[in-house]
Scaffold this motif. Structure first.
Motif, PDB file in Angstrom:
ATOM      1  N   ASP A 165      -7.537   2.739   6.544  1.00 20.64           N
ATOM      2  CA  ASP A 165      -6.735   3.463   7.538  1.00 20.64           C
ATOM      3  C   ASP A 165      -5.306   2.920   7.625  1.00 20.64           C
ATOM      4  O   ASP A 165      -4.674   2.983   8.665  1.00 20.64           O
ATOM      5  CB  ASP A 165      -7.427   3.447   8.905  1.00 20.64           C
ATOM      6  N   HIS A 166      -4.813   2.391   6.508  1.00 23.66           N
ATOM      7  CA  HIS A 166      -3.453   1.832   6.507  1.00 23.66           C
ATOM      8  C   HIS A 166      -2.412   2.891   6.905  1.00 23.66           C
ATOM      9  O   HIS A 166      -1.554   2.632   7.753  1.00 23.66           O
ATOM     10  CB  HIS A 166      -3.134   1.254   5.126  1.00 23.66           C
TER      11      HIS A 166
ATOM     12  N   VAL B 230       0.875  -1.173   0.000  1.00 22.26           N
ATOM     13  CA  VAL B 230       0.000   0.000   0.000  1.00 22.26           C
ATOM     14  C   VAL B 230       0.918   1.231   0.000  1.00 22.26           C
ATOM     15  O   VAL B 230       1.694   1.428   0.933  1.00 22.26           O
ATOM     16  CB  VAL B 230      -0.906   0.025   1.253  1.00 22.26           C
TER      17      VAL B 230
ATOM     18  N   ARG C 293      -5.156  -5.003   3.572  1.00 17.10           N
ATOM     19  CA  ARG C 293      -5.381  -3.696   2.957  1.00 17.10           C
ATOM     20  C   ARG C 293      -6.573  -3.036   3.628  1.00 17.10           C
ATOM     21  O   ARG C 293      -7.632  -3.642   3.775  1.00 17.10           O
ATOM     22  CB  ARG C 293      -5.687  -3.899   1.473  1.00 17.10           C
ATOM     23  N   SER C 294      -6.406  -1.822   4.093  1.00 18.54           N
ATOM     24  CA  SER C 294      -7.546  -1.133   4.712  1.00 18.54           C
ATOM     25  C   SER C 294      -7.427   0.359   4.446  1.00 18.54           C
ATOM     26  O   SER C 294      -6.361   0.861   4.086  1.00 18.54           O
ATOM     27  CB  SER C 294      -7.584  -1.397   6.217  1.00 18.54           C
TER      28      SER C 294
ATOM     29  N   SER D 169       5.362  -0.283   6.597  1.00 19.36           N
ATOM     30  CA  SER D 169       4.144  -0.354   5.797  1.00 19.36           C
ATOM     31  C   SER D 169       3.879  -1.787   5.328  1.00 19.36           C
ATOM     32  O   SER D 169       2.759  -2.288   5.390  1.00 19.36           O
ATOM     33  CB  SER D 169       4.270   0.582   4.594  1.00 19.36           C
TER      34      SER D 169
ATOM     35  N   ALA E 255      -2.407   3.542  10.525  1.00 25.20           N
ATOM     36  CA  ALA E 255      -1.790   2.454  11.288  1.00 25.20           C
ATOM     37  C   ALA E 255      -0.262   2.578  11.264  1.00 25.20           C
ATOM     38  O   ALA E 255       0.403   2.440  12.298  1.00 25.20           O
ATOM     39  CB  ALA E 255      -2.230   1.107  10.727  1.00 25.20           C
ATOM     40  N   VAL E 256       0.276   2.869  10.087  1.00 25.86           N
ATOM     41  CA  VAL E 256       1.736   3.011   9.962  1.00 25.86           C
ATOM     42  C   VAL E 256       2.201   4.218  10.799  1.00 25.86           C
ATOM     43  O   VAL E 256       3.230   4.166  11.487  1.00 25.86           O
ATOM     44  CB  VAL E 256       2.149   3.178   8.474  1.00 25.86           C
TER      45      VAL E 256
ATOM     46  N   VAL F  72       2.828  -3.996   8.300  1.00 24.44           N
ATOM     47  CA  VAL F  72       1.441  -3.695   8.700  1.00 24.44           C
ATOM     48  C   VAL F  72       0.465  -4.260   7.669  1.00 24.44           C
ATOM     49  O   VAL F  72      -0.539  -4.878   8.035  1.00 24.44           O
ATOM     50  CB  VAL F  72       1.249  -2.164   8.877  1.00 24.44           C
ATOM     51  N   TYR F  73       0.775  -4.079   6.393  1.00 23.38           N
ATOM     52  CA  TYR F  73      -0.110  -4.609   5.351  1.00 23.38           C
ATOM     53  C   TYR F  73      -0.208  -6.131   5.426  1.00 23.38           C
ATOM     54  O   TYR F  73      -1.288  -6.710   5.338  1.00 23.38           O
ATOM     55  CB  TYR F  73       0.378  -4.180   3.967  1.00 23.38           C
TER      56      TYR F  73
ATOM     57  N   CYS G  58       0.417  -4.461  15.522  1.00 24.12           N
ATOM     58  CA  CYS G  58      -0.495  -5.289  14.728  1.00 24.12           C
ATOM     59  C   CYS G  58      -1.146  -6.378  15.593  1.00 24.12           C
ATOM     60  O   CYS G  58      -2.323  -6.686  15.412  1.00 24.12           O
ATOM     61  CB  CYS G  58       0.246  -5.930  13.555  1.00 24.12           C
TER      62      CYS G  58
END
Lengths: 148, 198
Positions: B45-46, A53, B42-43, B33, B49-50, B36-37, B82
């Motif tokens: 608010d990615h 992403v 996939r969201s 990133s 979160a990062v 977290v992904y 996470c």
């Protein structure tokens, strides 16, 4: 499923020696379960690795600005009070206030002699009333007997 | 050299240098990133979160040992974040086999029979990624971390154990359990697909 299926994890982690690895390769040709397991893991890896992403170009600057601002606010609100000099000063102020309050000559006592004396007086007076009532009862009963 | 540069940036960040921390974020945002992904999927608010991971790192910067590399430290913070999120979320949207179009079902079925899969050549990779994330949804948070670190990122068991705060044997057990659960779930998908075909 046969005995070689138990080597699945070691095969996957590339921890089998040459002979055993060759045996497991042969096993994979016969065992649908292990073969589809390996294929699934390979493909899951590929699919997940391909995913990403993107972050905006200003992400790092924005994050740093928020971090510094947040830290300043937090510092001003809470952390500064935990620093030794300020914390000790606050503690000393509270302690001195408490001592001065406790020793003050203008302090109103919660219970003093005055109250105690009132209680004794009340106690005495109620005793006297009871005594007078008893005497009255004896007197009236004696007089009733005389009248009859 | 990288470690020294990171240590210098940390030193300057601790002194309140915003640009230094921005540099530090920039150097490691790709790693964070990705982690977290891979763990949360996939969201929308990615980015939040990062960012939260880096804010946590900034608040803990004084505890960072500058003699050690920065990358494992920040990736541990990301992983712990996470795990917290996965525990908090518990349930999310579950993608079912039947949510896929028939053509995609066939391609995914073929994917489990062919190890030479090239996802980058496929159209609609996001759909496959959703299915992959859906498969991982039944994994416990630490099993998910173990699976991603070992299978996707090819990390060693000792590194995995260090990140999760467990023994190396414990790390091996979690990876093995994750593999078995994923295979079982995929088989269940396929069984459902078989019924639909008849």
């Amino acid at each position: 499923m046969n005995g070689l299926c138990k080597w699945f994890d070691r095969y996957r982690d590339d921890e089998l020696d040459g002979g055993r690895r060759a045996l497991f390769d042969l096993h994979l040709k016969q065992c649908d379960r292990c073969r589809s397991g390996i294929a699934l893991l390979n493909n899951l890896r590929a699919v997940i690795q391909a995913g990403a992403v993107p972050l905006s170009d200003s992400f790092s600057r924005n994050t740093a600005r928020i971090a510094v601002q947040q830290n300043e606010t937090w510092d001003a609100m809470v952390v500064s009070w935990l620093r030794p000099a300020r914390a000790w000063l606050a503690f000393a102020t509270v302690l001195v206030s408490f001592i001065l309050g406790a020793l003050s000559p203008f302090r109103t006592p919660s219970a003093d002699y005055g109250d105690y004396e009132v209680l004794v007086t009340l106690n005495d007076s109620s005793g006297m009333i009871l005594q007078a009532y008893a005497e009255e009862m004896i007197y009236s009963s004696e007089h009733e007997g005389v009248n009859q | 050299m990288t470690q020294t540069e990171d240590a210098l940036l940390v030193e300057r960040s601790l002194g309140g240098d915003e640009l230094a921390f921005a540099d530090l974020v920039h150097r490691h945002q790709r790693l964070v990133s990705r982690r977290v992904y891979r763990l949360l999927g996939r969201s929308l608010d990615h980015a939040d979160a990062v960012q939260e991971v880096f804010l946590r790192a900034y608040n803990s910067l004084r505890r960072y040992d500058r003699n050690r590399p920065f990358e494992p430290w920040i990736s541990r913070i990301a992983t712990n974040y996470c795990i917290d999120e996965l525990r908090r979320r518990k349930s999310g949207k579950v993608m079912l086999w039947t949510d896929l179009e028939e053509g995609e079902q066939h391609r995914l079925l073929a994917m489990s029979r062919n190890g030479d899969f090239e996802p980058l050549l496929l159209e609609g990779i996001e759909k496959y990624q959703e299915v992959a994330m859906s498969l991982m949804q039944d994994l416990r948070p630490k099993e998910r971390v173990a699976f991603v670190m070992r299978e996707v990122e090819n990390r060693s068991y000792s590194e995995l154990a260090g990140t999760l705060g467990i023994s190396e044997l414990g790390a091996r057990i979690r990876v093995s359990r994750a593999r078995k659960k994923l295979q079982a779930k995929f088989q269940a998908y396929l069984a459902g697909f078989g019924k639909l075909e008849r």
